[in-house]
Scaffold this motif. Structure first.
Motif, short mmCIF file in Angstrom:
data_model
loop_
_atom_site.label_atom_id
_atom_site.label_comp_id
_atom_site.label_asym_id
_atom_site.label_seq_id
_atom_site.Cartn_x
_atom_site.Cartn_y
_atom_site.Cartn_z
N GLU A 1 -17.13 13.42 12.01
CA GLU A 1 -16.35 11.64 11.29
C GLU A 1 -15.98 10.94 12.13
O GLU A 1 -15.80 9.49 12.54
N SER B 1 -6.17 8.45 12.72
CA SER B 1 -7.47 9.80 11.75
C SER B 1 -5.59 10.05 11.77
O SER B 1 -5.11 10.41 12.50
N HIS B 2 -5.68 10.99 10.39
CA HIS B 2 -4.11 12.06 10.33
C HIS B 2 -4.83 12.93 9.11
O HIS B 2 -5.83 12.94 8.48
N PHE C 1 -18.47 6.10 5.66
CA PHE C 1 -18.91 7.10 5.06
C PHE C 1 -20.83 6.54 3.85
O PHE C 1 -21.38 6.81 3.81
N ARG D 1 0.36 -1.49 0.28
CA ARG D 1 0.00 -0.16 -0.10
C ARG D 1 1.09 1.24 0.20
O ARG D 1 0.39 2.56 -0.73
N PHE E 1 -17.15 -2.39 6.30
CA PHE E 1 -17.13 -1.29 5.44
C PHE E 1 -15.61 -0.93 5.80
O PHE E 1 -15.47 0.57 6.00
N GLY E 2 -14.84 -1.23 5.81
CA GLY E 2 -13.27 -0.95 6.01
C GLY E 2 -12.95 -0.78 7.68
O GLY E 2 -11.34 0.37 7.24
N ASP F 1 -11.27 11.15 15.18
CA ASP F 1 -11.03 12.40 14.03
C ASP F 1 -10.20 13.69 14.11
O ASP F 1 -9.88 14.30 15.00
N HIS G 1 1.13 4.24 9.82
CA HIS G 1 1.17 2.22 9.72
C HIS G 1 2.06 1.79 11.26
O HIS G 1 1.86 0.96 11.47
N ASN H 1 -8.88 3.36 16.89
CA ASN H 1 -8.38 4.07 15.63
C ASN H 1 -8.03 5.11 15.66
O ASN H 1 -7.48 5.46 16.40
N LYS I 1 -16.98 6.65 12.49
CA LYS I 1 -15.51 6.02 12.30
C LYS I 1 -16.04 4.81 14.01
O LYS I 1 -15.52 4.11 13.33
N GLY J 1 -18.02 2.48 12.74
CA GLY J 1 -17.52 1.81 11.66
C GLY J 1 -17.93 2.06 10.06
O GLY J 1 -17.80 1.49 9.06
C1 LIG Z 1 -13.24 6.01 8.05
C2 LIG Z 1 -13.36 7.22 6.30
C3 LIG Z 1 -14.67 7.93 7.53
C4 LIG Z 1 -12.22 7.78 7.18
O1 LIG Z 1 -12.06 9.50 6.14
P1 LIG Z 1 -10.27 10.41 6.42
O2 LIG Z 1 -11.33 11.61 6.98
O3 LIG Z 1 -10.32 10.49 5.21
O4 LIG Z 1 -9.79 9.65 6.87
P2 LIG Z 1 -8.85 9.97 8.74
O5 LIG Z 1 -7.12 10.22 8.56
O6 LIG Z 1 -9.81 10.23 9.38
O7 LIG Z 1 -8.85 7.77 9.04
C5 LIG Z 1 -8.46 7.39 7.94
C6 LIG Z 1 -8.26 5.90 8.77
O8 LIG Z 1 -9.52 5.24 9.65
C7 LIG Z 1 -9.66 3.90 9.99
N1 LIG Z 1 -10.66 3.55 9.14
C8 LIG Z 1 -10.69 3.25 7.99
N2 LIG Z 1 -12.12 3.42 6.86
C9 LIG Z 1 -12.88 2.36 8.56
C10 LIG Z 1 -13.99 2.79 8.99
N3 LIG Z 1 -15.49 2.91 8.44
N4 LIG Z 1 -14.41 2.89 10.00
C11 LIG Z 1 -13.89 3.37 11.40
N5 LIG Z 1 -12.18 4.06 10.62
C12 LIG Z 1 -12.22 3.07 9.09
C13 LIG Z 1 -8.24 3.30 8.81
O9 LIG Z 1 -7.20 3.11 9.62
C14 LIG Z 1 -7.60 4.65 7.98
O10 LIG Z 1 -6.46 5.13 7.78
P3 LIG Z 1 -5.47 4.89 6.89
O11 LIG Z 1 -6.57 5.49 5.28
O12 LIG Z 1 -4.22 4.88 6.45
O13 LIG Z 1 -5.46 2.77 6.31
C15 LIG Z 1 -13.37 7.32 5.15
O14 LIG Z 1 -11.81 6.79 4.49
C16 LIG Z 1 -14.67 5.55 5.05
O15 LIG Z 1 -16.05 5.57 5.16
N6 LIG Z 1 -14.01 4.55 4.05
C17 LIG Z 1 -14.56 3.90 3.94
C18 LIG Z 1 -14.61 2.70 2.87
C19 LIG Z 1 -15.59 1.83 2.79
O16 LIG Z 1 -16.38 1.61 3.16
N7 LIG Z 1 -14.80 0.69 2.47
C20 LIG Z 1 -15.10 -0.50 2.42
C21 LIG Z 1 -15.80 -1.29 0.82
S1 LIG Z 1 -16.44 -1.10 0.38
#
Ligand SMILES: CC(C)(COP(=O)(O)OP(=O)(O)OC[C@H]1O[C@@H](n2cnc3c(N)ncnc32)[C@H](O)[C@@H]1OP(=O)(O)O)[C@@H](O)C(=O)NCCC(=O)NCCS
Length: 243
Positions: A182, A117-118, A192, A56, A98-99, A136, A73, A115, A186, A189
């Motif tokens: 956010e 966030s960056h 978005f 990655r 949901f990732g 977040d 990481h 959890n 998160k 879980g």
């Molecule tokens: C989680 C989410 C709201 C974070 O958005 P963001 O503001 O861009 O990023 P942040 O820095 O606050 O958080 C990122 C971290 O949240 C974590 N994260 C990812 N998906 C998450 C989720 N569904 N719930 C909680 N935490 C999550 C990861 O550790 C990620 O770190 P990484 O990108 O370095 O691996 C957005 O990325 C999201 O909705 N992801 C889900 C995508 C999805 O639905 N995937 C499923 C497959 S279709």
């Protein structure tokens, strides 16, 4: 709730990617790491990553983004390893549909939830024992299109509250609202996949962070607690966790 705020103690030496305490309550432990580590530090941290994480990292187009990913990481591995009392390389992750990254079942007995966030040069990590948690962080900045973004993403109540503020307070209130929302999506879980207008949070940066409404199909207000804080100069953050 007693809170130990350590954000005033962060220094230049944090550039060596040493973790610093941000907020510690009986329920949640929040740690910060600066991602702009010198190249030799991130080169050493590379050794801690799994094959998937290295793959990655290699996909980032810009070296700076790659380096931030490596530090974020590898630091997550180090922080979890301390809590699990194992080597950083031995930490195993799974992802929900949901990732959301979680610890693999092999670590279940430790009951650690986390959890990450960056934003900008900062990563924040939230840890709890056995409670769902979401965090977040956002770099403080002007949001020239705050009204339009609110219209698109926030609930009607939040949008109206934002529009009622004087223009010079809207960027900060927007970011306060955004980090709170956010943190909640998160924590549950859903990321978005949770409609951002399906719940309300308070938006005043100087008032307590609260979830004031959640549509029944998502969850119940009484199940959740939230806290807003300044994790590092120039940043704004919020954490949400299951009560
Ligand atoms: C989680 C989410 C709201 C974070 O958005 P963001 O503001 O861009 O990023 P942040 O820095 O606050 O958080 C990122 C971290 O949240 C974590 N994260 C990812 N998906 C998450 C989720 N569904 N719930 C909680 N935490 C999550 C990861 O550790 C990620 O770190 P990484 O990108 O370095 O691996 C957005 O990325 C999201 O909705 N992801 C889900 C995508 C999805 O639905 N995937 C499923 C497959 S279709």
């Amino acid at each position: 709730m007693a809170a130990d705020l350590g954000h005033g103690t962060a220094t230049e030496s944090d550039r060596n990617s040493r973790a610093f305490g941000v907020l510690k309550t009986p329920v949640v432990d929040i740690v910060g790491v600066r991602l702009d580590a010198p190249a030799e530090v991130s080169a050493a941290l590379w050794q801690l990553l799994s094959r998937d994480e290295r793959e990655r990292a290699e996909k980032f187009r810009y070296a700076e983004h790659r380096q931030y990913y490596i530090v974020a990481h590898a630091s997550l591995r180090r922080l979890l390893a301390e809590r699990l009392r194992i080597a950083p390389g031995a930490v195993e992750f799974v992802e929900t549909k949901f990732g959301k990254p979680r610890l693999a079942p092999v670590h279940r007995s430790a009951d650690v939830e986390f959890n990450l966030s960056h934003s900008g040069i900062l990563a924040l990590y939230a840890f709890t024992s056995g409670r769902a948690v979401g965090i977040d962080v956002e770099l403080l900045r002007e949001i020239p299109d705050a009204d339009d973004l609110a219209e698109r993403f926030f609930s009607r109540r939040e949008t109206a509250l934002l529009r009622a503020l004087p223009l010079d307070r809207r960027s900060l209130a927007f970011l306060a609202c955004w980090t709170r929302k956010e943190a909640f999506i998160k924590a549950v879980g859903l990321g978005f996949s949770c409609p951002l207008d399906a719940f309300d949070v308070t938006i005043d940066p100087s008032a307590p962070a609260l979830i004031t409404r959640i549509e029944e199909r998502i969850d119940r207000v009484a199940n959740w607690a939230m806290q807003a804080f300044t994790p590092y100069p120039g940043y704004i953050a919020a954490v949400a966790y299951r009560q």
